[in-house]
Design an enzyme around this catalytic site. Sequence first.
Site, PDB file in Angstrom:
ATOM      1  N   LYS A 222       0.811  -1.219   0.000  1.00  0.00           N
ATOM      2  CA  LYS A 222       0.000   0.000   0.000  1.00  0.00           C
ATOM      3  C   LYS A 222       0.845   1.270   0.000  1.00  0.00           C
ATOM      4  CE  LYS A 222      -4.352  -1.822   1.730  1.00  0.00           C
ATOM      5  NZ  LYS A 222      -5.309  -1.923   2.850  1.00  0.00           N
ATOM      6  N   ARG A 256      -3.181  -9.801   5.357  1.00  0.00           N
ATOM      7  CA  ARG A 256      -3.665  -9.886   3.973  1.00  0.00           C
ATOM      8  C   ARG A 256      -2.528  -9.424   3.065  1.00  0.00           C
ATOM      9  NH1 ARG A 256      -6.007  -6.317   0.364  1.00  0.00           N
ATOM     10  NH2 ARG A 256      -7.570  -7.184  -1.037  1.00  0.00           N
TER      11      ARG A 256
HETATM   12  C1  8Y4 Z   1      -1.050  -1.587  -3.719  1.00  0.00           C
HETATM   13  C2  8Y4 Z   1      -1.634  -2.764  -3.393  1.00  0.00           C
HETATM   14  C3  8Y4 Z   1      -1.723  -0.428  -3.453  1.00  0.00           C
HETATM   15  C4  8Y4 Z   1      -2.865  -2.800  -2.802  1.00  0.00           C
HETATM   16  C5  8Y4 Z   1      -2.976  -0.451  -2.891  1.00  0.00           C
HETATM   17  C6  8Y4 Z   1      -3.546  -1.639  -2.574  1.00  0.00           C
HETATM   18  C7  8Y4 Z   1      -7.980  -4.249   2.467  1.00  0.00           C
HETATM   19  C8  8Y4 Z   1      -9.058  -5.045   2.069  1.00  0.00           C
HETATM   20  C9  8Y4 Z   1      -8.264  -3.957   0.369  1.00  0.00           C
HETATM   21  C10 8Y4 Z   1      -7.623  -4.247   3.843  1.00  0.00           C
HETATM   22  C11 8Y4 Z   1      -9.396  -5.847   4.176  1.00  0.00           C
HETATM   23  C12 8Y4 Z   1      -5.506  -2.598  -1.492  1.00  0.00           C
HETATM   24  C13 8Y4 Z   1     -10.231  -5.485  -0.094  1.00  0.00           C
HETATM   25  C14 8Y4 Z   1      -6.867  -2.139  -1.172  1.00  0.00           C
HETATM   26  N1  8Y4 Z   1      -7.491  -3.584   1.387  1.00  0.00           N
HETATM   27  N2  8Y4 Z   1      -9.747  -5.842   2.884  1.00  0.00           N
HETATM   28  N3  8Y4 Z   1      -9.215  -4.859   0.732  1.00  0.00           N
HETATM   29  N4  8Y4 Z   1      -8.358  -5.074   4.646  1.00  0.00           N
HETATM   30  N5  8Y4 Z   1     -10.057  -6.607   5.040  1.00  0.00           N
HETATM   31  N6  8Y4 Z   1      -4.803  -1.596  -2.042  1.00  0.00           N
HETATM   32  O1  8Y4 Z   1      -6.720  -3.553   4.310  1.00  0.00           O
HETATM   33  O2  8Y4 Z   1      -5.120  -3.713  -1.293  1.00  0.00           O
HETATM   34  S1  8Y4 Z   1      -8.122  -3.391  -1.292  1.00  0.00           S
END
Ligand code: 8Y4
Length: 285
Positions: A222, A256
């Site tokens: 993230k 996750r």
């Molecule tokens: C790079 C990689 C940049 C990933 C942004 C992202 C969470 C979640 C997401 C979380 C739970 C994401 C569906 C966002 N984040 N579910 N989901 N907890 N429970 N962004 O933190 O991964 S999506």
Amino acid sequence: MSLNTTNNDCLITNPVKVMGIVNVTPDSFSDGGKFADIDNALAQVECMIANGVDIIDIGGESTRPGAIEVSEHDEIARVIPLLRAIKSRFDIDVSIDTSKANVMKAAIENNADMINDVRALQNKGCIEAVKDSNVEVCLMHMQGMPRTMQTNPQYGNVIDDIITFFNQRIADCLQAGIERNRLILDPGFGFGKTLAHNYHLLANLNRFNQLDLPLLAGISRKSMIGNLLNRDVEQRLAGSLTAAIVAVQQGASIIRVHDVQESVDAVAILKAVAQYKEKISLVSQ
Ligand code: 8Y4
């Protein structure tokens, strides 16, 4: 008076599970398009299982700021065939990342083990959709809505505000008849939080242990990693692992992640350290 205490630093006692992210959204941030097709997704799942994943998280809606909204029909079409394919081939828990009641119902009918809802069952019909099942439910905190949540996030104290939110969501779920032992809490790193909010959350994650429910932490790749380190998304592994381990040491039970093999290795080191830790009994007077 004798004070008998045990030195527990470095000693994790929480069971830790690794949740592997499989996106089936064509516009998702880092796995965009690559796993759009079921065979590719299945190969990814097979690899994660070989690397020791505990839960597969399938998402059909991108929550990235600016992402196009997906219709219920399209989300079901993306997610349910993959859920069925995984459950028919592998003995692995599957989580469905959705905020839509009808996607939840379809997921439950097709043997999903967990509903992962970034909107914490606040959408219409969601509590009803899960209550008469035995799926686990991850209640995630988000301030605002995905399109605008990063504009000007504000809190009194970010931990206190999220604890208040969790207490309300837990009460609503219990009142509707969802058993407490099906609930998992997630502070929602990056969802309506500044960089400072995210690190405040990570540094004080152990405060959520007072709610006495399992904690899930999603930090992998993230912006809170990328912006701190000034790294592009494919250069965030070391930062992601470190943050995940900090979360686990404060009590997170599920991390996750995108990088399953590396995360399983990191958790194995923590478990070994806990196992070999001397239990020093400090007795005063
Ligand atoms: C790079 C990689 C940049 C990933 C942004 C992202 C969470 C979640 C997401 C979380 C739970 C994401 C569906 C966002 N984040 N579910 N989901 N907890 N429970 N962004 O933190 O991964 S999506």
